[in-house]
Structures are given as structure tokens and as C-alpha cells.
Design an enzyme around this catalytic site. Sequence first.
Site, PDB file in Angstrom:
ATOM      1  N   SER A 154      -0.688   8.353   0.695  1.00 44.53           N
ATOM      2  CA  SER A 154      -1.211   8.334   2.061  1.00 44.53           C
ATOM      3  C   SER A 154      -2.499   9.166   2.152  1.00 44.53           C
ATOM      4  CB  SER A 154      -0.138   8.821   3.034  1.00 44.53           C
ATOM      5  OG  SER A 154      -0.505   8.566   4.365  1.00 44.53           O
ATOM      6  N   ASP A 178      -0.378   3.704  -1.258  1.00 47.24           N
ATOM      7  CA  ASP A 178      -0.683   3.294   0.111  1.00 47.24           C
ATOM      8  C   ASP A 178      -1.653   4.272   0.782  1.00 47.24           C
ATOM      9  OD1 ASP A 178      -0.401   1.173   1.890  1.00 47.24           O
ATOM     10  OD2 ASP A 178       1.015   2.260   3.144  1.00 47.24           O
ATOM     11  N   HIS A 242       5.384   2.083   4.641  1.00 43.08           N
ATOM     12  CA  HIS A 242       4.443   3.064   4.093  1.00 43.08           C
ATOM     13  C   HIS A 242       5.108   3.892   2.986  1.00 43.08           C
ATOM     14  CE1 HIS A 242       0.771   5.355   4.205  1.00 43.08           C
ATOM     15  NE2 HIS A 242       1.293   6.431   4.781  1.00 43.08           N
TER      16      HIS A 242
END
Length: 313
Positions: A154, A178, A242
Amino acid sequence: MKALVILTLTITCVLATPIDFNETEVQPSFDVYRDVRLLLSTRRNRGNPYRLLFRNLENLRASPFDPEKPIRVLIHGWWEDDTSDISVETSEELLNYYDNNVIFVDWSEGSRTINYIGAANRVDPVGFFVASQLNWMRENGFTHFDRVFVIGFSLGAHAAGFVGKNTGGQLFSIVGLDPAGPLFREGRPEGRIDASDARHVECLHTNGGLIGLGIGAHICAADFFPNGGSSQRGCLTNTCSHLRAVSFFVESIQNNGFHSQRCTSELQASRENCNSGGGQWFGHTDNARNNLRGIFHFATNRNEPFAQGPFRN
């Protein structure tokens, strides 16, 4: 669960609000030199991470760090800390399979804030801080950049990119799990993880799209879009999709079954109809050695084990 809902709503507001990322100031309360912790785990000190002090020769020599072994750096995302999966599960699985030095970057003093914009602004200084430590270790003969892997999730994926930028793109491999989407522009490679940040940069996109939490674009040398790259099988929320990026990476370490097909475009990957050949495994170390490039797709199961094979050890 309530905290995750609040965070998802905050992200939605960020997505809906026009903000100039360049003009947003970093909150002065966060100091990377004071607040970021570098936690070393090896097979000699499992379960008891050793804190590496910034550019401290005596501290490093007294640690379980082995200069003859590669380094794997792990960087967490927004609202996470040293209890997150990218720290605990990933570190444990890496040490099960690789006899490496695993350094976890704990920047939770800067990430655990409801202010996503403030947290996003901190990935640059965090990356610079980690790069400064690695540059110093190389200068003192403790490592070579062709033995350094950086894995970030992230916001941590973008921090990993800044580690690469500040080490001259010389690191062996960066894997972005991601990479966060809100406030990170596809057209601004200097402000996010990018294919030029290391000798090989590989990204996994599990929650892209217009309202996803990930950037969901072909920004790395090799980009993998499982299940189309926007939502994941078995997930009902963006947060779940996610987080699947970390779960897929952990599962790939020892018994990699994330076998992919090459795609001609992101659109083809999103429609899950790639048929341009394949034979590549997401997250495999051969990808860096072979300088893998392109767009790839693979399907997964709804529950663990996620990989559908064929498998490769």
C-alpha cells in the site's frame, strides 16, 4: 472492524476531493530519525527482533545481522505497525524459506493517523531514511545492492519506491503489493513507485479501479492483475481486496502457484481474457534475474490456499 470502516470512508472522501498532493504539508510531529524503527529478524533471533540504530556501527556489529546473506526489507502501509501481516506473517515465511536478514521498517508513528494525506506525504522521507541506512551499510561493506530486496504494501509500496530512488535504482528487486492509489498519480513516476526504482520492479494489483484503494495501473516493469485487479474472489469490501495482496505474497514464498498469463493491455487483464502465453509466477525471484516485463493475469480461489497452480517451488 469499526476502524476499518472509518478508514475506508476517509479514503472515499479523499478520492472525491480535489487535493494538490504537492502542496500538502507533512505534519511536523513526525520525525523519521526519531520515530522510524528498523527491526532485524534472522534465524538466530526469531520472535525477538533486534532494533538497528541509524548508521550506528557498534550497534550493527553487535546484532545478529550476517553480511554474507541477502537483505529483505519489509515496509507496511497506512494504519499498520509491527503487528501487521506484512511484518509478522511475511517475515516468518521468508525466514522459513530463506536464510536472510529481514529488516522490518516500522513507521507506525507516521502511518497510524486518520489523516491519510499526512501519512501519504511521509512515504518519501521514510524511503529516504531507509535508503540512507542501506547506502551506509554498503559503504561499510555490510551488503551489496544486488543482494537487497524491498517489499512494500500500500503506502509502503511507494515508500519502497523512494528507497529505490535514493539508492540510484541499483537495488536488485522491489515488489509493490497493491500500491496505494489515492493521491498517487500514474503520470508522476517521480512521486510513486516506478519501474526505474530498481533493477527489477514488480507490482501486484488487487484493488484498483475508480474507487479502489490501489493505483491499479501498469507502472512497474512487471504488473500482475489477479482476478482482474479490482476486486478479489471471496471479498466483499475494498479493504479485503487490498489486503489480499499481502496474503498472496506470503503464500507465494514457499510453494508458488500463482501462475500467470501474459496480457496485451490493462483492459485485457481487467476482463480476465489474457491468452498471450505465460509461464510466469508472481513474486518468483527468477522474475528479477530474467528482467521480466509486461502485464500479467492469474485467477485465484476464494479462500486459502488461494493459488490454483501449476505450482513451482
